[in-house]
Design an enzyme around this catalytic site. Structure first.
Site, short mmCIF file in Angstrom:
data_model
loop_
_atom_site.label_atom_id
_atom_site.label_comp_id
_atom_site.label_asym_id
_atom_site.label_seq_id
_atom_site.Cartn_x
_atom_site.Cartn_y
_atom_site.Cartn_z
N ARG A 206 -9.85 24.37 -25.60
CA ARG A 206 -9.16 23.20 -25.06
C ARG A 206 -7.68 23.45 -24.78
O ARG A 206 -6.84 22.56 -24.95
CB ARG A 206 -9.30 22.00 -26.02
N SER B 126 -12.58 12.92 -26.64
CA SER B 126 -12.27 13.30 -28.03
C SER B 126 -10.77 13.18 -28.28
O SER B 126 -9.97 13.73 -27.53
CB SER B 126 -12.71 14.75 -28.29
N GLU C 51 -6.00 16.14 -29.53
CA GLU C 51 -6.42 16.80 -28.28
C GLU C 51 -5.82 16.00 -27.10
O GLU C 51 -5.41 16.57 -26.10
CB GLU C 51 -7.94 16.82 -28.18
C1 LIG Z 1 -15.46 9.54 -21.44
C2 LIG Z 1 -14.73 10.86 -21.51
C3 LIG Z 1 -15.44 12.01 -21.75
C4 LIG Z 1 -14.78 13.25 -21.84
N1 LIG Z 1 -15.52 14.37 -22.06
C5 LIG Z 1 -14.90 15.57 -22.11
C6 LIG Z 1 -15.65 16.76 -22.32
O1 LIG Z 1 -16.88 16.76 -22.41
N2 LIG Z 1 -14.97 17.94 -22.37
C7 LIG Z 1 -13.61 17.99 -22.22
O2 LIG Z 1 -13.04 19.10 -22.28
N3 LIG Z 1 -12.88 16.89 -22.04
C8 LIG Z 1 -13.48 15.68 -21.97
N4 LIG Z 1 -12.73 14.55 -21.78
C9 LIG Z 1 -11.27 14.65 -21.70
C10 LIG Z 1 -10.74 14.81 -20.25
O3 LIG Z 1 -11.71 14.34 -19.34
C11 LIG Z 1 -10.41 16.25 -19.91
O4 LIG Z 1 -9.43 16.76 -20.78
C12 LIG Z 1 -9.92 16.37 -18.45
O5 LIG Z 1 -10.03 17.71 -18.05
C13 LIG Z 1 -8.49 15.89 -18.25
O6 LIG Z 1 -8.22 15.87 -16.85
P1 LIG Z 1 -7.26 14.79 -16.20
O7 LIG Z 1 -7.13 15.13 -14.76
O8 LIG Z 1 -7.72 13.42 -16.51
O9 LIG Z 1 -5.90 15.13 -16.95
P2 LIG Z 1 -4.80 14.08 -17.42
O10 LIG Z 1 -5.32 13.32 -18.59
O11 LIG Z 1 -4.27 13.30 -16.29
O12 LIG Z 1 -3.67 15.10 -17.91
C14 LIG Z 1 -3.86 15.95 -19.02
C15 LIG Z 1 -2.66 16.90 -19.10
O13 LIG Z 1 -2.69 17.81 -18.01
C16 LIG Z 1 -1.48 17.71 -17.23
N5 LIG Z 1 -1.87 17.91 -15.84
C17 LIG Z 1 -2.80 17.23 -15.11
N6 LIG Z 1 -2.90 17.76 -13.88
C18 LIG Z 1 -2.02 18.78 -13.81
C19 LIG Z 1 -1.64 19.71 -12.80
N7 LIG Z 1 -2.18 19.70 -11.59
N8 LIG Z 1 -0.69 20.64 -13.10
C20 LIG Z 1 -0.11 20.67 -14.32
N9 LIG Z 1 -0.41 19.82 -15.30
C21 LIG Z 1 -1.35 18.88 -15.06
C22 LIG Z 1 -0.94 16.33 -17.52
O14 LIG Z 1 0.47 16.27 -17.30
C23 LIG Z 1 -1.32 16.16 -18.99
O15 LIG Z 1 -0.40 16.83 -19.82
C24 LIG Z 1 -13.37 13.31 -21.68
C25 LIG Z 1 -12.65 12.14 -21.42
C26 LIG Z 1 -13.33 10.92 -21.32
C27 LIG Z 1 -12.55 9.68 -21.02
#
Ligand SMILES: Cc1cc2nc3c(=O)[nH]c(=O)nc-3n(C[C@H](O)[C@H](O)[C@H](O)COP(=O)(O)OP(=O)(O)OC[C@H]3O[C@@H](n4cnc5c(N)ncnc54)[C@H](O)[C@@H]3O)c2cc1C
Length: 297
Positions: A173, A221, A291
């Site tokens: 992660r 998580s 996380e």
């Molecule tokens: C219902 C649910 C289920 C989930 N299941 C999983 C799972 O099975 N496995 C898992 O690993 N995660 C899971 N997650 C967590 C989440 O979906 C992941 O961590 C996802 O990859 C985050 O992506 P995001 O675009 O929403 O990032 P955000 O939440 O928008 O950002 C996360 C971080 O990344 C940074 N960031 C985003 N985009 C960029 C970019 N282009 N360049 C630099 N920094 C950036 C942001 O500034 C922030 O610090 C789940 C979440 C939910 C709500």
């Protein structure tokens, strides 16, 4: 901020001021961003960031907001959401070159429909490819880092750099994205497979997700799994399922999920995080690490 708004208007870069962030996150909590900009190209992204630096305005990238807890006070600077060309993807044989703003799960579905494999694990993981790369998102024993060939990033000096998988040092992660860098595009290595087998794997992964995860608003998580433990199991055994703070609750389905039962605030969720941490510390002597990421104060 007014000066910045004027400059963005002159450059024709889409933005809004005092934009509520709650609707842009999966937790559905959090106050406004002073300014919310949606650059459509690398040049527009560079222009916004360079104005922020000149004026000493803090900036942050928002992906799908699915791993974020935004403060009730919001963020006093510029929140950037990648738009336009960052939402495009192109196939070259078994490689896909994908903008960082593309939704990971939609990409996974498209890849699978084409009879390409390696992304079945990502069906149902919310958020963007950029966020997935930063978090090294994974499920069912697979993670995005394993199939990244290279990423085009804008570094802290606003220069484009191509980083290989090895340079990104993916681990559980997390990735080792250099501080201040922004992921713009990612190349993923796929392989050809049997369409029916791929489809079945996707269906199975999606089913498991529906069975094991709550449907209410959450950020997935909350805590990282400590070495040798599953955070969800520790939280469940500490009797925390169903524990509430205001309108936030530790899910009764999966103890590592905090769900928003209605009008939860960021403060409710933070209070629940504190309660959960001290219960696990007391019972097991284990310090749970977040996380999810916190945005704003
Ligand atoms: C219902 C649910 C289920 C989930 N299941 C999983 C799972 O099975 N496995 C898992 O690993 N995660 C899971 N997650 C967590 C989440 O979906 C992941 O961590 C996802 O990859 C985050 O992506 P995001 O675009 O929403 O990032 P955000 O939440 O928008 O950002 C996360 C971080 O990344 C940074 N960031 C985003 N985009 C960029 C970019 N282009 N360049 C630099 N920094 C950036 C942001 O500034 C922030 O610090 C789940 C979440 C939910 C709500």
């Amino acid at each position: 901020m007014e000066q910045l708004a004027r400059q963005l208007r002159a450059l024709n870069i889409p933005f809004r001021t005092s934009e509520p962030l709650a609707p842009h996150t999966s937790f559905k909590v959090g106050g406004p961003a002073a300014l919310f900009a949606e650059p459509r190209t690398i040049d527009e992204l560079r222009a916004v960031l360079s104005l922020c630096r000149e004026q000493d305005v803090p900036s942050v990238i928002l992906g799908g907001g699915t791993n974020l807890l935004v403060s009730d006070k919001g963020f006093p600077g510029v929140v950037l959401r990648l738009a336009g060309e960052f939402n495009t993807f192109f196939y070259h044989g078994s490689t896909v070159d994908c903008g960082a703003g593309v939704q990971l799960s939609s990409l996974a579905v498209d890849v699978c429909r084409r009879g390409l494999c390696n992304l079945e694990f990502a069906v149902g993981i919310p958020g963007t490819l950029g966020g997935a790369l930063v978090m090294n998102a994974g499920a069912h024993g697979r993670e995005i880092g394993r199939i990244v060939l290279e990423a085009l990033v804008l570094d802290r000096y606003l220069l484009p750099q191509v980083l290989s998988r090895q340079q990104l040092h993916f681990a559980y992660r997390q990735s080792d994205l250099p501080v201040g860098s922004i992921v713009c595009r990612v190349k993923l290595g796929l392989s050809h497979g049997q369409k029916e087998e791929i489809r079945e794997k996707c269906r199975q992964n999606f089913r498991l997700r529906r069975e094991r995860q709550p449907r209410q608003a959450s950020a997935g998580s909350v805590f990282r799994n400590p070495p040798g433990h599953a955070a969800g199991r520790l939280l469940e055994e500490a009797g925390l399922k169903g524990q509430r703070e205001g309108n936030a609750m530790i899910s009764t389905i999966h103890a590592n999920f905090i769900v928003n039962c209605g009008n939860a605030t960021s403060a409710d969720i933070l209070a629940l995080i504190k309660t959960a941490r001290s219960a696990v510390r007391e019972k097991y002597g284990v310090e749970l690490e977040l996380e999810i990421r916190l945005l704003g104060e």
